[in-house]
Design an enzyme around this catalytic site. Structure first.
Site, PDB file in Angstrom:
ATOM      1  CD  GLU A 130      -3.099   1.025   2.315  1.00 29.77           C
ATOM      2  OE1 GLU A 130      -4.017   1.298   2.046  1.00 29.77           O
ATOM      3  OE2 GLU A 130      -2.406   0.783   3.498  1.00 29.77           O
ATOM      4  N   GLY A 266       2.010   0.966  11.496  1.00 24.65           N
ATOM      5  CA  GLY A 266       1.615  -0.039  12.807  1.00 24.65           C
ATOM      6  C   GLY A 266       1.455  -1.567  12.256  1.00 24.65           C
ATOM      7  CB  ALA A 267      -0.441  -3.682  11.559  1.00 27.39           C
ATOM      8  CG  MET A 268      -0.436  -3.643   4.522  1.00 28.36           C
ATOM      9  SD  MET A 268      -1.476  -2.273   4.237  1.00 28.36           S
ATOM     10  CE  MET A 268      -2.089  -2.835   2.774  1.00 28.36           C
ATOM     11  CG  ASN A 270      -0.547  -7.402   3.497  1.00 29.98           C
ATOM     12  OD1 ASN A 270      -0.572  -6.720   2.866  1.00 29.98           O
ATOM     13  ND2 ASN A 270       0.511  -7.710   4.485  1.00 29.98           N
ATOM     14  CG  HIS A 300      -6.856  -0.474  12.409  1.00 33.99           C
ATOM     15  ND1 HIS A 300      -7.498   0.744  12.464  1.00 33.99           N
ATOM     16  CD2 HIS A 300      -6.670  -0.534  11.199  1.00 33.99           C
ATOM     17  CE1 HIS A 300      -7.237   1.377  11.319  1.00 33.99           C
ATOM     18  NE2 HIS A 300      -6.620   0.493  10.515  1.00 33.99           N
ATOM     19  CD  GLU A 301      -4.024  -3.220  10.260  1.00 34.74           C
ATOM     20  OE1 GLU A 301      -4.291  -3.321   8.945  1.00 34.74           O
ATOM     21  OE2 GLU A 301      -3.754  -2.298  10.611  1.00 34.74           O
ATOM     22  CG  HIS A 304      -8.342  -2.777   7.298  1.00 41.69           C
ATOM     23  ND1 HIS A 304      -9.189  -1.839   6.507  1.00 41.69           N
ATOM     24  CD2 HIS A 304      -7.287  -2.016   8.069  1.00 41.69           C
ATOM     25  CE1 HIS A 304      -8.667  -0.560   6.798  1.00 41.69           C
ATOM     26  NE2 HIS A 304      -7.545  -0.626   7.732  1.00 41.69           N
ATOM     27  CD  GLU A 323      -6.560   2.732   6.740  1.00 40.66           C
ATOM     28  OE1 GLU A 323      -6.349   2.097   7.909  1.00 40.66           O
ATOM     29  OE2 GLU A 323      -5.921   2.115   6.046  1.00 40.66           O
TER      30      GLU A 323
END
Length: 862
Positions: A130, A266-268, A270, A300-301, A304, A323
């Protein structure tokens, strides 16, 4: 890099022409231990709506060997330029493209990042795509609305593990052949490879009792610190809560969480393979606030996976929705999920996330939540406090406006209607209108399409006996900062008004207890509140109680007088956090002198039980003294704060979170010989404090302050690194060396960051952190001119992440003077500046301008 941009109009045209079917990606990572480049072979199948049309596919690679379109070889020298491969004369209907290239490993946290662990000397890889960096690994149509399936085949060194979006297969001759993914966007595909340590479990739930495999990965050198059970506990809590609220089965076949080194964010999210910064594997004691922050990131992730991965924005102007939704739902999960460790998570949100949003919304670069994203350069600088925190605040108000049940019913309909597709904001609002019966068009226009922040003030009249005769809420719309686009507007707010009374606490003190709560809609310049007329004037009136809306709140004079002495006496953490945030905002705005903010904090912080709030107050006090205090008084303020921090450190319960937090606060500003002697004694063991564990991370904090004050030299840093010969130790040592108060040390840093480009992203960040020391303004002053001489070329020659670190980290923010503003303005006069670079410098300039005004206010108060 020239040519790496993509405009929204180009993306629209490509989306009108193409429908992507599938990618087959074959990567040879067999030489990863040595670095350099790797072979990338991409086969993509797609349909064209027109015969004979032309388009392009994206690729960032040192070398392209083959381009074969529909069986015809194209000359790479002719069709590959500026990160694009031209695709001429497409066939109507199905097309097939094969691209063979050499792609490059990176050390910037973009594309395929390569890291060598100093402990085991092994290479570890992970992707970060991203916004537009899948094209650094394989040829791709790099935009979120051109979804496809992805099938990865990866050759890796013997003994490695390879993880991707699909379940991990058994390798054959060190080749890993993954099954195709569902239809997803390029930016959430992922590969993580290396001799990673793994822990496995599962989650069972949902209406069909389905079992989802769970995995947690980290480097072996961190395995002893990996608290997998705690991470799995939070993960399962999220699965349970999201499954109930979303009423849509988890959309992927497994869920891995991979703690990876040198991660920029912080994180992604995927799909099914979330990457997370490995600083969240705690090597030493941390406070509960750190565990709460980690849990919010994990949740949060996970959110997503539905909102962003299953249903994806059509274009990056709806990045905020991705987000904000994940932020809102992750915190709501922490607050509401059964047996959550953090039921007061909205306190943390009000204290940290919203403070970030308020700051961002007062910069010249402020923008509507639904920002106009014209190209990739725009989105790269739009991961900001408005996109995350303001958006989540507005979603929280939307939930209050339409109702919690109606909100999630709309979300459920949205998922069912758009699964595996792409959407716009109107699709979500339409679903919410259906379930709530509310017309959200006016709400959307007021909240999502305008910039700036409103101020709410109470207007209260009382008679001689103290009875309220009139009560109203005044709403103001301060002018947007110079340079910001748009106009300030008044907005509709859903708020609660809380009234609080002092009552004896049974121990000779007092407590502030809420005695009444009124919830109402505030609209226009003045809103009457008849519900409070006729009541006795309370000790404190708090607007936006429960933090339902997004607005700056001010206290009336009587309430302010009470909280000056009793801020720590609120029985609940959220109203305390709201008043703390209001006081901090007043300090930043020059309405409360920095010295008065210090006294307010000192009077109330000893009663503050929320450790996250305590640590935020520590940071804010230091920032207030360093930047917002009259320079002539600054040393007095620092001395008072440091002495108070040491007093609280010694008074804190042994082994408590507060003891650790106060130790770090004291270490950050220790200045007298006696105070520095204490740091040195704690480091070498000649001094002890009951219950305080001087562990690895705390040792580095102590040493870094000693280095910055000239009390620790190279030999001490080398000795500490020998005790901690890890990648984290190397970063801490780099910070300590950069912090040394000598011209030679600063020149060495400047050369390594600005004049060379070899540092990895995490090391560069550590070096910059050490370089910028608030006690070393005079030493750093000559670098103002050097900064402006170098920054434009840096932006042109470095990757986005590396350049942004330098632009923001080395801006002369400590040189709070008209001279710094003048130097910035002279540089900004260049008409040939990239808009993203200009924005970052304009934001930094605004910080200096704000500090000048606050310093003047503090001087006047003195």
């Amino acid at each position: 890099m020239p040519g790496t941009n993509l405009t929204r109009e180009e993306a629209r045209q490509r989306a009108r022409l193409l429908t992507v079917d599938s990618y087959e990606i074959d990567l040879d990572l067999g030489g990863a231990q040595d670095g350099g480049t790797f072979r990338s072979v991409t086969t993509v199948r797609f349909d064209s709506a027109e015969a004979g049309a032309s388009t392009f596919i994206d690729l960032v690679a040192p070398t392209v060997h083959e381009v074969v379109l529909n069986g015809t070889a194209l000359d790479p020298a002719e069709v590959f330029a500026d990160s694009r491969i031209a695709l001429p004369s497409l066939e109507a209907g199905p097309n097939e493209l094969r691209v063979v290239a050499d792609a490059a490993y990176t050390n910037s946290g973009e594309g395929l990042h390569r890291f060598v662990d100093p402990v085991d000397k092994q290479a570890y890889l992970y992707t970060q795509f991203e916004v537009p960096d899948a094209r650094r690994v394989f040829a791709s149509f790099e935009q979120p609305d051109l979804k496809g399936t992805f099938q990865f085949t990866v050759k890796a060194p013997a003994g490695w593990t390879v993880i991707s979006n699909s379940p991990t297969p058994e390798p054959q001759d060190n080749v890993w052949r993954f099954q195709p993914t569902p239809r997803i966007s390029t930016y959430i595909t992922a590969l993580i490879a290396g001799p990673y340590h793994a822990v496995h479990s599962s989650w069972q739930g949902g209406p069909d009792g389905r079992s989802v495999p769970l995995g947690i990965y980290c480097r072996p050198s961190l395995a002893e610190h990996l608290d997998a059970d705690a991470i799995f506990e939070v993960t399962r809590q999220g699965f349970d809560w999201f499954q109930e609220k979303f009423d849509f089965a988890y959309p992927f076949e497994k869920y891995d969480q991979l703690f990876v080194p040198e991660f920029n964010a912080g994180a992604m999210e995927n799909a099914g393979a979330v990457t997370i910064r490995d600083q969240y594997v705690f090597r030493s004691k941390v406070t509960d606030a750190a565990y709460e922050m980690r849990a919010e990131t994990l949740l949060h992730e996970l959110a997503h996976m539905w909102f962003g991965d299953l249903v994806t924005m059509e274009w990056w102007n709806d990045l905020w929705l991705n987000e904000s939704f994940a932020t809102y739902t992750s915190i709501a999960c922490q607050a509401d999920a059964p047996d959550s460790r953090w039921p007061h998570s909205w306190t943390s949100f009000a204290n940290s996330m919203k403070t970030w949003a308020y700051r961002q919304d007062q910069l010249p670069s402020t923008h509507p939540i639904m920002a106009e994203i014209n190209d990739l350069d725009d989105v790269l600088v739009n991961f900001d406090g408005i996109t995350y925190a303001k958006g989540a605040s507005v979603l929280k108000q939307l939930v209050a406006y339409v109702g919690v049940d109606e909100f999630f019913a709309g979300v459920q309909a949205y998922f069912r209607r758009h699964a595996w597709g792409n959407t716009r904001l109107a699709d979500l609002l339409g679903a919410l209108e259906e379930t709530s019966g509310r017309d959200l068009k006016a709400w959307s226009k007021a909240w999502l399409e305008t910039a700036g922040i409103n101020i709410l003030r109470p207007e209260i009249s009382v008679d001689d006996s103290g009875v309220i005769t009139s009560f109203a809420v005044r709403q103001e719309a301060p002018a947007l900062p110079p340079g910001a686009k748009g106009e300030a507007v008044l907005r509709p707010h859903r708020i609660a008004i809380g009234t609080y009374e002092l009552s004896p606490d049974g121990g000779g003190g007092a407590k502030l207890v809420r005695t009444n709560r009124v919830e109402l809609d505030v609209d226009g310049g003045l809103t009457e509140v008849p519900q409070l007329v006729g009541a006795t004037r309370p000790d404190v009136v708090l607007l936006n109680d429960d933090d339902l809306s997004y607005a700056k709140v001010r206290l009336d004079d009587a309430s302010l007088a009470t909280v000056r002495d009793h801020l720590g006496d609120f029985t609940e953490s959220l109203p305390r956090a709201l008043v703390w945030a209001s006081a901090w905002d007043m300090t930043r705005d020059g309405e409360l002198a920095a010295r008065d903010y210090l006294e307010l904090v000192l009077s109330g912080i000893t009663k503050e039980s929320d450790i996250g709030v305590v640590q935020s107050l520590h940071r804010q006090v230091k920032l207030a003294i360093d930047l917002y205090a009259d320079p002539a008084w600054r040393e007095t303020g620092l001395a008072r704060w440091t002495s108070a921090a040491l007093e609280q450190l010694r008074a804190a319960a042994p082994g408590s979170d507060h003891q650790l937090a106060w130790t770090r606060a004291f270490a950050a500003t220790a200045r007298t010989p006696e105070q520095l002697d204490l740091l040195a004694g704690l480091l070498d063991g000649t001094e002890t404090i009951d219950g305080l564990a001087v562990d690895t991370e705390l040792r580095w904090s102590l040493l870094q302050r000693l280095a910055a004050t000239g009390r620790a030299h190279d030999q001490a840093i080398d000795a500490e690194l020998a005790l901690d010969p890890t990648s984290a130790g190397e970063r801490h040592a780099a910070t300590a060396r950069a912090a040394r108060p000598t011209p030679e040390a600063k020149a060495e840093v400047w050369a390594s960051v600005v004049e060379d480009d070899k540092l990895a992203n995490a090391v560069q960040e550590a070096v910059i952190d050490g370089f910028v020391q608030t006690d070393q303004r005079e030493l750093l002053a000559p670098y103002t001119a050097k900064y402006f001489a170098a920054v434009k070329d840096i932006w042109k020659s470095r990757s986005h992440e590396i350049a942004q670190q330098i632009v923001l980290g080395l801006y002369p923010a400590l040189q709070v003077s008209q001279g710094t503003l003048d130097a910035t303005d002279a540089w900004l006069a260049d008409t040939d500046l990239v808009p993203a670079l200009r924005r970052l410098v304009v934001e930094s300039r605004a910080g200096v301008e704000r500090a000048l005004k606050a310093q003047a206010a503090d001087a006047a108060a003195g």
